[in-house]
Design a protein around this motif. Sequence first.
Motif, PDB file in Angstrom:
ATOM      1  N   ASN A 302       0.442 -60.478 -34.705  1.00 42.05           N
ATOM      2  CA  ASN A 302       0.623 -60.143 -33.295  1.00 42.05           C
ATOM      3  C   ASN A 302       0.192 -58.708 -33.053  1.00 42.05           C
ATOM      4  O   ASN A 302       0.521 -57.800 -33.845  1.00 42.05           O
ATOM      5  N   LEU A 303      -0.532 -58.505 -31.987  1.00 45.90           N
ATOM      6  CA  LEU A 303      -1.015 -57.177 -31.621  1.00 45.90           C
ATOM      7  C   LEU A 303      -0.603 -56.861 -30.188  1.00 45.90           C
ATOM      8  O   LEU A 303      -0.600 -57.743 -29.323  1.00 45.90           O
ATOM      9  N   ARG A 304      -0.265 -55.614 -29.944  1.00 50.19           N
ATOM     10  CA  ARG A 304       0.007 -55.144 -28.589  1.00 50.19           C
ATOM     11  C   ARG A 304      -0.614 -53.769 -28.402  1.00 50.19           C
ATOM     12  O   ARG A 304      -0.336 -52.841 -29.175  1.00 50.19           O
ATOM     13  N   SER A 305      -1.461 -53.643 -27.397  1.00 46.05           N
ATOM     14  CA  SER A 305      -2.115 -52.372 -27.099  1.00 46.05           C
ATOM     15  C   SER A 305      -1.675 -51.905 -25.713  1.00 46.05           C
ATOM     16  O   SER A 305      -1.721 -52.677 -24.742  1.00 46.05           O
ATOM     17  N   LEU A 306      -1.231 -50.655 -25.618  1.00 44.12           N
ATOM     18  CA  LEU A 306      -0.748 -50.077 -24.363  1.00 44.12           C
ATOM     19  C   LEU A 306      -1.636 -48.909 -23.952  1.00 44.12           C
ATOM     20  O   LEU A 306      -2.036 -48.098 -24.793  1.00 44.12           O
ATOM     21  N   LEU A 307      -1.893 -48.807 -22.667  1.00 41.35           N
ATOM     22  CA  LEU A 307      -2.659 -47.698 -22.117  1.00 41.35           C
ATOM     23  C   LEU A 307      -2.062 -47.331 -20.772  1.00 41.35           C
ATOM     24  O   LEU A 307      -1.806 -48.210 -19.941  1.00 41.35           O
ATOM     25  N   ALA A 308      -1.813 -46.042 -20.538  1.00 45.06           N
ATOM     26  CA  ALA A 308      -1.201 -45.610 -19.277  1.00 45.06           C
ATOM     27  C   ALA A 308      -1.640 -44.196 -18.948  1.00 45.06           C
ATOM     28  O   ALA A 308      -2.032 -43.420 -19.829  1.00 45.06           O
ATOM     29  N   GLY A 309      -1.559 -43.875 -17.675  1.00 43.31           N
ATOM     30  CA  GLY A 309      -1.875 -42.526 -17.236  1.00 43.31           C
ATOM     31  C   GLY A 309      -0.898 -41.521 -17.813  1.00 43.31           C
ATOM     32  O   GLY A 309       0.242 -41.845 -18.155  1.00 43.31           O
ATOM     33  N   GLY A 310      -1.329 -40.279 -17.942  1.00 44.89           N
ATOM     34  CA  GLY A 310      -0.512 -39.245 -18.559  1.00 44.89           C
ATOM     35  C   GLY A 310       0.758 -38.941 -17.794  1.00 44.89           C
ATOM     36  O   GLY A 310       0.868 -39.163 -16.583  1.00 44.89           O
ATOM     37  N   LYS A 311       1.746 -38.422 -18.508  1.00 47.24           N
ATOM     38  CA  LYS A 311       3.032 -38.078 -17.929  1.00 47.24           C
ATOM     39  C   LYS A 311       2.902 -36.851 -17.028  1.00 47.24           C
ATOM     40  O   LYS A 311       2.260 -35.867 -17.365  1.00 47.24           O
ATOM     41  N   ARG A 312       3.532 -36.932 -15.873  1.00 54.89           N
ATOM     42  CA  ARG A 312       3.522 -35.803 -14.938  1.00 54.89           C
ATOM     43  C   ARG A 312       4.483 -34.709 -15.402  1.00 54.89           C
ATOM     44  O   ARG A 312       5.523 -34.982 -16.021  1.00 54.89           O
ATOM     45  N   TYR A 313       4.144 -33.454 -15.100  1.00 54.92           N
ATOM     46  CA  TYR A 313       5.044 -32.355 -15.446  1.00 54.92           C
ATOM     47  C   TYR A 313       4.876 -31.218 -14.451  1.00 54.92           C
ATOM     48  O   TYR A 313       3.869 -31.109 -13.742  1.00 54.92           O
ATOM     49  N   THR A 314       5.891 -30.376 -14.373  1.00 55.35           N
ATOM     50  CA  THR A 314       5.870 -29.199 -13.507  1.00 55.35           C
ATOM     51  C   THR A 314       5.262 -28.034 -14.284  1.00 55.35           C
ATOM     52  O   THR A 314       5.721 -27.713 -15.385  1.00 55.35           O
ATOM     53  N   PRO A 315       4.222 -27.381 -13.750  1.00 60.92           N
ATOM     54  CA  PRO A 315       3.550 -26.310 -14.497  1.00 60.92           C
ATOM     55  C   PRO A 315       4.481 -25.145 -14.825  1.00 60.92           C
ATOM     56  O   PRO A 315       5.382 -24.803 -14.047  1.00 60.92           O
ATOM     57  N   VAL A 316       4.248 -24.549 -15.980  1.00 65.35           N
ATOM     58  CA  VAL A 316       4.971 -23.354 -16.398  1.00 65.35           C
ATOM     59  C   VAL A 316       4.209 -22.123 -15.914  1.00 65.35           C
ATOM     60  O   VAL A 316       2.992 -22.030 -16.095  1.00 65.35           O
ATOM     61  N   ASN A 317       4.914 -21.186 -15.296  1.00 65.55           N
ATOM     62  CA  ASN A 317       4.310 -19.906 -14.911  1.00 65.55           C
ATOM     63  C   ASN A 317       4.366 -18.986 -16.129  1.00 65.55           C
ATOM     64  O   ASN A 317       5.424 -18.453 -16.473  1.00 65.55           O
ATOM     65  N   LEU A 318       3.220 -18.825 -16.804  1.00 63.21           N
ATOM     66  CA  LEU A 318       3.195 -18.126 -18.089  1.00 63.21           C
ATOM     67  C   LEU A 318       3.609 -16.671 -17.950  1.00 63.21           C
ATOM     68  O   LEU A 318       4.438 -16.173 -18.729  1.00 63.21           O
ATOM     69  N   GLN A 319       3.060 -15.936 -16.993  1.00 68.05           N
ATOM     70  CA  GLN A 319       3.366 -14.516 -16.867  1.00 68.05           C
ATOM     71  C   GLN A 319       4.836 -14.276 -16.553  1.00 68.05           C
ATOM     72  O   GLN A 319       5.475 -13.385 -17.124  1.00 68.05           O
ATOM     73  N   GLU A 320       5.403 -15.072 -15.653  1.00 70.26           N
ATOM     74  CA  GLU A 320       6.821 -14.915 -15.333  1.00 70.26           C
ATOM     75  C   GLU A 320       7.699 -15.335 -16.506  1.00 70.26           C
ATOM     76  O   GLU A 320       8.779 -14.766 -16.721  1.00 70.26           O
ATOM     77  N   SER A 321       7.250 -16.311 -17.285  1.00 69.61           N
ATOM     78  CA  SER A 321       8.006 -16.733 -18.468  1.00 69.61           C
ATOM     79  C   SER A 321       8.035 -15.632 -19.518  1.00 69.61           C
ATOM     80  O   SER A 321       9.067 -15.382 -20.155  1.00 69.61           O
ATOM     81  N   ILE A 322       6.889 -14.953 -19.727  1.00 69.20           N
ATOM     82  CA  ILE A 322       6.840 -13.842 -20.681  1.00 69.20           C
ATOM     83  C   ILE A 322       7.782 -12.729 -20.240  1.00 69.20           C
ATOM     84  O   ILE A 322       8.518 -12.159 -21.049  1.00 69.20           O
ATOM     85  N   ALA A 323       7.783 -12.423 -18.938  1.00 69.34           N
ATOM     86  CA  ALA A 323       8.641 -11.365 -18.423  1.00 69.34           C
ATOM     87  C   ALA A 323      10.116 -11.727 -18.535  1.00 69.34           C
ATOM     88  O   ALA A 323      10.959 -10.878 -18.842  1.00 69.34           O
ATOM     89  N   ALA A 324      10.450 -13.011 -18.295  1.00 72.20           N
ATOM     90  CA  ALA A 324      11.849 -13.438 -18.312  1.00 72.20           C
ATOM     91  C   ALA A 324      12.351 -13.777 -19.705  1.00 72.20           C
ATOM     92  O   ALA A 324      13.555 -13.845 -19.940  1.00 72.20           O
ATOM     93  N   GLY A 325      11.434 -14.005 -20.662  1.00 73.59           N
ATOM     94  CA  GLY A 325      11.842 -14.367 -22.009  1.00 73.59           C
ATOM     95  C   GLY A 325      12.263 -15.822 -22.130  1.00 73.59           C
ATOM     96  O   GLY A 325      12.862 -16.217 -23.136  1.00 73.59           O
ATOM     97  N   GLU A 326      11.962 -16.639 -21.138  1.00 72.94           N
ATOM     98  CA  GLU A 326      12.277 -18.061 -21.164  1.00 72.94           C
ATOM     99  C   GLU A 326      11.341 -18.786 -20.200  1.00 72.94           C
ATOM    100  O   GLU A 326      10.662 -18.144 -19.385  1.00 72.94           O
TER     101      GLU A 326
END
Length: 405
Positions: A302-326
């Motif tokens: 038995n074989l099963r193949s799955l294909l789906a669109g990528g998971k959605r996510y909220t972008p990370v603000n890199l510069q503010e994350s570096i400044a905040a440390g998280e």
Amino acid sequence: MPPHNGNNYSGDFLDTNDVYMYNELKEEFGNSALRVSVNLHHKIDRKNSIKTGIILSRLSYGLYSRSYDDELSTYFTSIDRKGSTGSAQSFVNWQHRFNDRLSLNTGLHYMRFALNGNQSFEPRAGIKWNFKGNQILSAGVGVHSRLEDLSIYFSQRTKADGSTELPNRDLGLSKSLHYVLGYETMLSQYWHLKTEVYYQHLFDVPVNSEASDHLSMINLNDGYTSIKAENSGTGYNRGVEITLEKYFSSKWYMMLTSSVYDSKYRGSDGVLRNTAYNGNYAGSILAGKEFNLGSNRVLSVNLRSLLAGGKRYTPVNLQESIAAGEGVYDYSRAYESRGSFYRRLDVGISYTINKPKTTRVWKIDIQNATNRLNEYSRYYDFDTQKIETSTQAGIIPTLSYRIEF
């Protein structure tokens, strides 16, 4: 034992001085349900029948969440609560058969949540027309409601005077108005085709009424939140689903499913955004074949193949994350970005020996046989000061042996 679901999560971290913090975050949420249902079916005459019933549910929960307060250098328990509540549902459905090819179903569904007394009356109707022998056209419309996870209703907050409150105890039910149009036909004796077009209008959806993240419960699938929610959110799901199935014959079967869809929501700011699940497309192929290896031995693949669109996510603000440390997320662009597409191949092989009194089955199941590391999330890494990607599990083999008497 009644059906149970839940999640446990714990996090071990290093503080800013690289001192190990054991279980800085710990969450344990569990729900169980015990249900009793009674149905009554009455055939009035050759063309009319009525079905009615009730469903009573006892819903139990256990909620625990603890985190570490850096300023106070101590652990803080935001909730530690156990208990139970319940819900009651009833329905009545009338079916009228105009003739052997055309039938109409109408009904009314009722739900009441015992915790706060909120209730919903839900009319529904559907029609089915069998034309040209093996072709069926159907249409339906109806209102549906749902309860949120019990952890939402028991969100707990501490007020300025030290007392606690449950801001969401009286939260109403989420509702949706469903429209569906379907067509199905037998292409041959063993081949079946089914197509559905649907639209779901979502309303009275709980959303964050205070913060700027515009959180909607549509996107919340686990965990505990202390936000104050209100039933002012909306949204929609729309799409097309196609299923092509070859019934088991000549020692093999196959099912092909595909879906193209769009899923959106509006938070408290009224802006239309993607939901967390808006991958836009999904499909799967399931197939299997048996091989006779003698009078009482069968090899199955038995074989099963799955294909789906990528998971959605909220972008990370890199510069503010570096400044905040998280990690600092740009909630004005919630679920705007999408990761790489999801792909997985599962393989199952079994060897069966049939004897007069017993059946023996050796089986190996391999999930994600190609060992593809599908993307799970993107996050800010404090050590590298970069946005990193976490992945889901790789290959998972399972070996089993079963004896049937």
